[in-house]
Design a protein around this motif. Structure first.
Motif, PDB file in Angstrom:
ATOM      1  N   ARG A 107      18.122  21.576  -5.945  1.00 35.78           N
ATOM      2  CA  ARG A 107      17.848  20.194  -6.352  1.00 35.78           C
ATOM      3  C   ARG A 107      16.522  19.679  -5.779  1.00 35.78           C
ATOM      4  NH1 ARG A 107      21.782  17.276  -8.973  1.00 35.78           N
ATOM      5  NH2 ARG A 107      23.636  18.526  -9.426  1.00 35.78           N
ATOM      6  N   THR A 108      16.127  20.214  -4.642  1.00 34.10           N
ATOM      7  CA  THR A 108      14.818  19.864  -4.097  1.00 34.10           C
ATOM      8  C   THR A 108      13.711  20.422  -4.976  1.00 34.10           C
ATOM      9  OG1 THR A 108      15.621  19.738  -1.826  1.00 34.10           O
ATOM     10  CG2 THR A 108      13.273  20.149  -2.118  1.00 34.10           C
ATOM     11  N   HIS A 109      13.896  21.646  -5.453  1.00 41.68           N
ATOM     12  CA  HIS A 109      12.910  22.226  -6.378  1.00 41.68           C
ATOM     13  C   HIS A 109      12.828  21.387  -7.661  1.00 41.68           C
ATOM     14  CE1 HIS A 109      12.447  25.464  -3.690  1.00 41.68           C
ATOM     15  NE2 HIS A 109      13.487  26.183  -4.051  1.00 41.68           N
ATOM     16  N   ALA A 110      13.991  20.957  -8.156  1.00 40.72           N
ATOM     17  CA  ALA A 110      13.995  20.132  -9.366  1.00 40.72           C
ATOM     18  C   ALA A 110      13.241  18.826  -9.125  1.00 40.72           C
ATOM     19  CB  ALA A 110      15.437  19.847  -9.798  1.00 40.72           C
ATOM     20  N   TRP A 111      13.438  18.222  -7.957  1.00 38.67           N
ATOM     21  CA  TRP A 111      12.727  16.981  -7.615  1.00 38.67           C
ATOM     22  C   TRP A 111      11.221  17.225  -7.595  1.00 38.67           C
ATOM     23  CZ3 TRP A 111       9.724  16.139  -3.155  1.00 38.67           C
ATOM     24  CH2 TRP A 111       9.266  14.830  -2.985  1.00 38.67           C
ATOM     25  N   ALA A 112      10.781  18.333  -6.993  1.00 35.70           N
ATOM     26  CA  ALA A 112       9.352  18.640  -6.922  1.00 35.70           C
ATOM     27  C   ALA A 112       8.752  18.812  -8.319  1.00 35.70           C
ATOM     28  CB  ALA A 112       9.130  19.903  -6.096  1.00 35.70           C
ATOM     29  N   LEU A 113       9.571  19.266  -9.265  1.00 41.59           N
ATOM     30  CA  LEU A 113       9.110  19.445 -10.639  1.00 41.59           C
ATOM     31  C   LEU A 113       9.279  18.179 -11.472  1.00 41.59           C
ATOM     32  CD1 LEU A 113      10.643  22.983 -11.245  1.00 41.59           C
ATOM     33  CD2 LEU A 113       8.208  22.455 -11.172  1.00 41.59           C
ATOM     34  N   GLY A 114       9.879  17.146 -10.875  1.00 42.99           N
ATOM     35  CA  GLY A 114      10.122  15.912 -11.626  1.00 42.99           C
ATOM     36  C   GLY A 114      11.234  16.054 -12.638  1.00 42.99           C
ATOM     37  N   LEU A 115      12.189  16.963 -12.383  1.00 39.49           N
ATOM     38  CA  LEU A 115      13.283  17.228 -13.313  1.00 39.49           C
ATOM     39  C   LEU A 115      14.589  16.629 -12.791  1.00 39.49           C
ATOM     40  CD1 LEU A 115      12.567  20.997 -14.077  1.00 39.49           C
ATOM     41  CD2 LEU A 115      11.988  19.037 -15.516  1.00 39.49           C
ATOM     42  N   PRO A 116      15.444  16.130 -13.678  1.00 40.94           N
ATOM     43  CA  PRO A 116      16.739  15.592 -13.239  1.00 40.94           C
ATOM     44  C   PRO A 116      17.673  16.708 -12.792  1.00 40.94           C
ATOM     45  CG  PRO A 116      16.615  15.598 -15.637  1.00 40.94           C
ATOM     46  CD  PRO A 116      15.252  16.000 -15.136  1.00 40.94           C
ATOM     47  N   GLY A 117      18.480  16.420 -11.792  1.00 41.90           N
ATOM     48  CA  GLY A 117      19.401  17.432 -11.281  1.00 41.90           C
ATOM     49  C   GLY A 117      20.668  17.568 -12.085  1.00 41.90           C
TER      50      GLY A 117
ATOM     51  N   GLY B 249       0.795  -1.228   0.000  1.00 38.75           N
ATOM     52  CA  GLY B 249       0.000   0.000   0.000  1.00 38.75           C
ATOM     53  C   GLY B 249       0.819   1.265   0.000  1.00 38.75           C
ATOM     54  N   ALA B 250       1.995   1.266  -0.634  1.00 40.37           N
ATOM     55  CA  ALA B 250       2.851   2.450  -0.629  1.00 40.37           C
ATOM     56  C   ALA B 250       2.393   3.444  -1.676  1.00 40.37           C
ATOM     57  CB  ALA B 250       4.306   2.050  -0.879  1.00 40.37           C
ATOM     58  N   ALA B 251       2.679   4.725  -1.402  1.00 38.89           N
ATOM     59  CA  ALA B 251       2.348   5.808  -2.333  1.00 38.89           C
ATOM     60  C   ALA B 251       3.600   6.616  -2.616  1.00 38.89           C
ATOM     61  CB  ALA B 251       1.263   6.704  -1.749  1.00 38.89           C
ATOM     62  N   ASP B 252       3.740   7.068  -3.840  1.00 37.41           N
ATOM     63  CA  ASP B 252       4.858   7.907  -4.219  1.00 37.41           C
ATOM     64  C   ASP B 252       4.819   9.205  -3.415  1.00 37.41           C
ATOM     65  OD1 ASP B 252       7.024   8.668  -6.308  1.00 37.41           O
ATOM     66  OD2 ASP B 252       5.593  10.319  -6.408  1.00 37.41           O
ATOM     67  N   LEU B 253       5.968   9.595  -2.829  1.00 39.44           N
ATOM     68  CA  LEU B 253       6.009  10.769  -1.964  1.00 39.44           C
ATOM     69  C   LEU B 253       5.640  12.040  -2.733  1.00 39.44           C
ATOM     70  CD1 LEU B 253       6.635  12.137   0.737  1.00 39.44           C
ATOM     71  CD2 LEU B 253       9.044  12.203   0.070  1.00 39.44           C
ATOM     72  N   ARG B 254       6.113  12.178  -3.960  1.00 42.72           N
ATOM     73  CA  ARG B 254       5.797  13.375  -4.732  1.00 42.72           C
ATOM     74  C   ARG B 254       4.293  13.461  -4.997  1.00 42.72           C
ATOM     75  NH1 ARG B 254       8.515  12.372  -8.976  1.00 42.72           N
ATOM     76  NH2 ARG B 254      10.477  13.343  -8.431  1.00 42.72           N
ATOM     77  N   SER B 255       3.664  12.322  -5.313  1.00 44.39           N
ATOM     78  CA  SER B 255       2.224  12.307  -5.532  1.00 44.39           C
ATOM     79  C   SER B 255       1.470  12.609  -4.241  1.00 44.39           C
ATOM     80  CB  SER B 255       1.782  10.949  -6.075  1.00 44.39           C
ATOM     81  OG  SER B 255       2.403  10.676  -7.305  1.00 44.39           O
ATOM     82  N   LEU B 256       2.000  12.117  -3.134  1.00 47.46           N
ATOM     83  CA  LEU B 256       1.380  12.354  -1.833  1.00 47.46           C
ATOM     84  C   LEU B 256       1.343  13.852  -1.532  1.00 47.46           C
ATOM     85  CD1 LEU B 256       0.291  10.548   0.505  1.00 47.46           C
ATOM     86  CD2 LEU B 256       2.503  10.875   1.610  1.00 47.46           C
ATOM     87  N   LEU B 257       2.454  14.524  -1.763  1.00 43.81           N
ATOM     88  CA  LEU B 257       2.540  15.955  -1.475  1.00 43.81           C
ATOM     89  C   LEU B 257       1.705  16.781  -2.447  1.00 43.81           C
ATOM     90  CD1 LEU B 257       6.338  16.272  -0.617  1.00 43.81           C
ATOM     91  CD2 LEU B 257       4.404  16.100   0.950  1.00 43.81           C
ATOM     92  N   ALA B 258       1.398  16.217  -3.607  1.00 41.77           N
ATOM     93  CA  ALA B 258       0.597  16.952  -4.591  1.00 41.77           C
ATOM     94  C   ALA B 258      -0.823  17.199  -4.092  1.00 41.77           C
ATOM     95  CB  ALA B 258       0.551  16.193  -5.916  1.00 41.77           C
ATOM     96  N   PHE B 259      -1.283  16.421  -3.089  1.00 36.56           N
ATOM     97  CA  PHE B 259      -2.617  16.639  -2.552  1.00 36.56           C
ATOM     98  C   PHE B 259      -2.653  17.813  -1.584  1.00 36.56           C
ATOM     99  CE2 PHE B 259      -3.008  12.251  -3.946  1.00 36.56           C
ATOM    100  CZ  PHE B 259      -4.264  12.241  -4.511  1.00 36.56           C
TER     101      PHE B 259
END
Length: 562
Positions: A313-323, A11-21
């Motif tokens: 790099r955290t901002h890039a991660w939030a955008l789904g972009l490679p660092g 029952g795991a959820a992707d962290l980025r998707s979780l924060l999108a809510f």
């Protein structure tokens, strides 16, 4: 163990998707996880309730009662947490210190744990409820429905899939729209589709003229107040249409429209639409939650990159972009005097996102920033950026004459220096405006309205120097300062005269032509400078100071900094 939410093994959820809510600003991501696809199984309150080692793996820890420091992050990592939410830490909006403590970021990077901060004044219970709901929602979205109450429509895990299935059942073309009549999903468009459907699908929303027509006819009011399927007969130009509102209880979520294509719709099309409205309700709720959260998260991350705030790099991660990819920023600025309904920004955003490496855009009034991505880990990674730039040039050149849009492109840089590329792109937009004003005054052809900052040479550098000089100039006192300030209070005629004189390199006849004056009239104005203010235009230092003062005072003719 005291947990906010129990989790099944899978029952795991992707962290980025979780924060999108999260669309309320209660949480802020300080440092991205080492694993871009980090997944969360459970939310745990307090370090003492977090199992040590693998047993705690997959937990998102709410560090209640723990200090918001590096030691807490390291201990959470030792116990197996994937992410940790700390209480208010330095670096929150409004703090005098806008930097997160380096030791805290170092601990996060070394352990690979994602670190988030709770907004000041927000209760832990509110954070727990938010994450519990988000985790439950994310799991539900990932699961296949146990039973479809409308098997004749099949199963649909997304609005797009639902639109396609409804279209097949009603034997027509389908769009699913929100309450603002913006298209969220549509069935495939056939070659013979009516012009209105083509326009709605291409623009992503119902045109303003059509909305006005729906209001005048009363159909829009009936749609929002009725639970029935409404029928709009075919006319000379439009095919037959059916529409039904989508609701969750009493809350209005959107609507589903079905239009006849080349043949009549199925006899029981209305029944299928009623069933589809029930199926669409949870999908529309999920879309609304996810879209609003993702939009806020992406905008905050992109603003952080453009303005050099927070961990890049955290901002890039939030955008789904490679660092490790190269990036360049393009800034588009639209003339406020242009048509209200021009879609130039839509065209530019579409062009930017069309190239293979992709782009992220941020609109802010009459300005739009586009973050162009190159290819990761390749020697020619900047090639994709240059391809996008070529496409932007062609799009700007193709815009109709009444639409004035200038696009400046900054240099290609690593993710840590995106703010430098943004600053240069802003300077490039201003330089394009300056060059266009000068060309108009000189009677020469209009220059291109899209250019890279490196191609604009000295004009960009002068603007950068003027931005640095402006505060020094404003605090100065001299006869030149007195002259400029007095003239600006009187309407700025002398400043405009001196600007034309210096832009013409001291050529009186040419400056007079630009001002539509007789050369003798211009000479008289220049003599007044000496006689009235005691300022000698022939003295080198004075001439340099006046030239700078005129540029600063004129504000480069409205070309303000970003």
């Amino acid at each position: 163990m005291h947990e906010v939410n129990e989790a099944a093994e899978d029952g795991a959820a992707d962290l980025r998707s979780l924060l999108a809510f999260e669309n309320t600003g209660l949480l802020r991501t300080l440092c991205a996880p080492a694993d871009p696809g980090a997944r969360v199984r459970t939310v745990t309150v307090g370090l003492d309730d977090l199992d040590t080692g693998p047993a705690g793996s997959g937990s998102l820890l709410l560090a209640v009662g723990a200090a918001p420091d590096a030691a807490t992050v390291r201990e959470a990592a030792r116990r197996g947490a994937r992410a940790v939410v700390l209480s208010h830490v330095p670096g929150e909006p409004g703090d005098p210190d806008d930097q997160v403590p380096p030791a805290l970021l170092d601990a996060a990077r070394e352990t690979g744990v994602a670190v988030l901060a709770r907004a000041d004044g927000t209760g832990w219970g509110e954070i727990a409820a938010l994450l519990r709901s988000a985790l439950t929602y994310a799991r539900a979205a990932a699961r296949e429905p146990a039973r479809d109450p409308f098997p004749d429509l099949g199963t649909a895990s997304s609005l797009t899939a639902l639109a396609a299935r409804v279209a097949a059942s009603v034997q027509g073309a389908v769009t699913i729209e929100d309450t603002g009549l913006r298209v969220l999903a549509h069935s495939p468009t056939r070659p013979g589709a009516d012009p209105l459907r083509q326009s709605v699908v291409l623009q992503g929303r119902v045109p303003a003229w059509r909305v006005a027509e729906l209001r005048r006819s009363g159909l829009l009011r009936r749609l929002w107040t009725s639970s029935e399927v409404l029928h709009r007969p075919a006319s000379d130009q439009d095919p037959e249409r059916l529409v039904v509102a989508v609701r969750d209880g009493r809350e209005l979520l959107g609507s589903i429209w079905a239009a006849a294509d080349s043949d009549a719709m199925a006899p029981d099309a209305a029944r299928h639409l009623r069933h589809a409205a029930a199926l669409a309700a949870p999908l529309l709720v999920r879309e609304r939650l996810r879209e609003s959260g993702e939009t806020r998260q992406r905008e905050a991350a992109l603003r952080g990159l453009l303005h050099g705030l927070g961990d890049r790099r955290t901002h890039a991660w939030a955008l789904g972009l490679p660092g490790d990819a190269p990036y360049a920023v393009a800034v588009a600025e639209r003339e406020r005097s242009g048509p209200d309904d021009d879609r130039s920004f839509d065209l530019l955003a579409l062009e930017a996102s069309a190239h293979p490496a992709g782009a992220v855009t941020l609109r802010d009034g009459d300005r739009m920033a586009m973050l162009l991505k190159g290819e990761s880990r390749t020697a020619s990674g900047a090639g994709a950026v240059h391809a996008a730039v070529r496409g932007l040039r062609e799009t700007v050149a193709s815009l109709p004459d009444p639409v004035t849009v200038r696009v400046g492109i900054g240099p290609t840089v690593p993710i840590e220096r995106v703010d430098e590329s943004y600053d240069r792109a802003c300077l490039a937009v201003r330089a394009l405006r300056v060059r266009e004003v000068r060309a108009a005054a000189a009677g020469t052809p209009r220059p291109d309205r899209c250019a890279e900052s490196t191609a604009l040479g000295a004009t960009v550098e002068v603007l950068r120097v003027l931005d640095a000089v402006r505060p020094v100039w404003d605090s100065g006192h001299s006869p030149v300062h007195d002259m400029i300030r007095a003239d600006r209070a009187a309407g700025g005629e002398l400043v405009r005269t001196l600007a034309a004189y210096f832009d013409s390199a001291g050529d009186v006849p040419e400056a007079a032509r630009r001002l539509s004056l007789h050369p003798n009239s211009l000479r008289y104005r220049l003599r007044r400078v000496r006689e009235r203010y005691g300022v000698d235009l022939d003295e080198p230092d004075t001439a340099l100071l006046i030239a700078l003062a005129v540029r600063v005072a004129a504000g480069q003719r409205g070309a303000a900094p970003c």
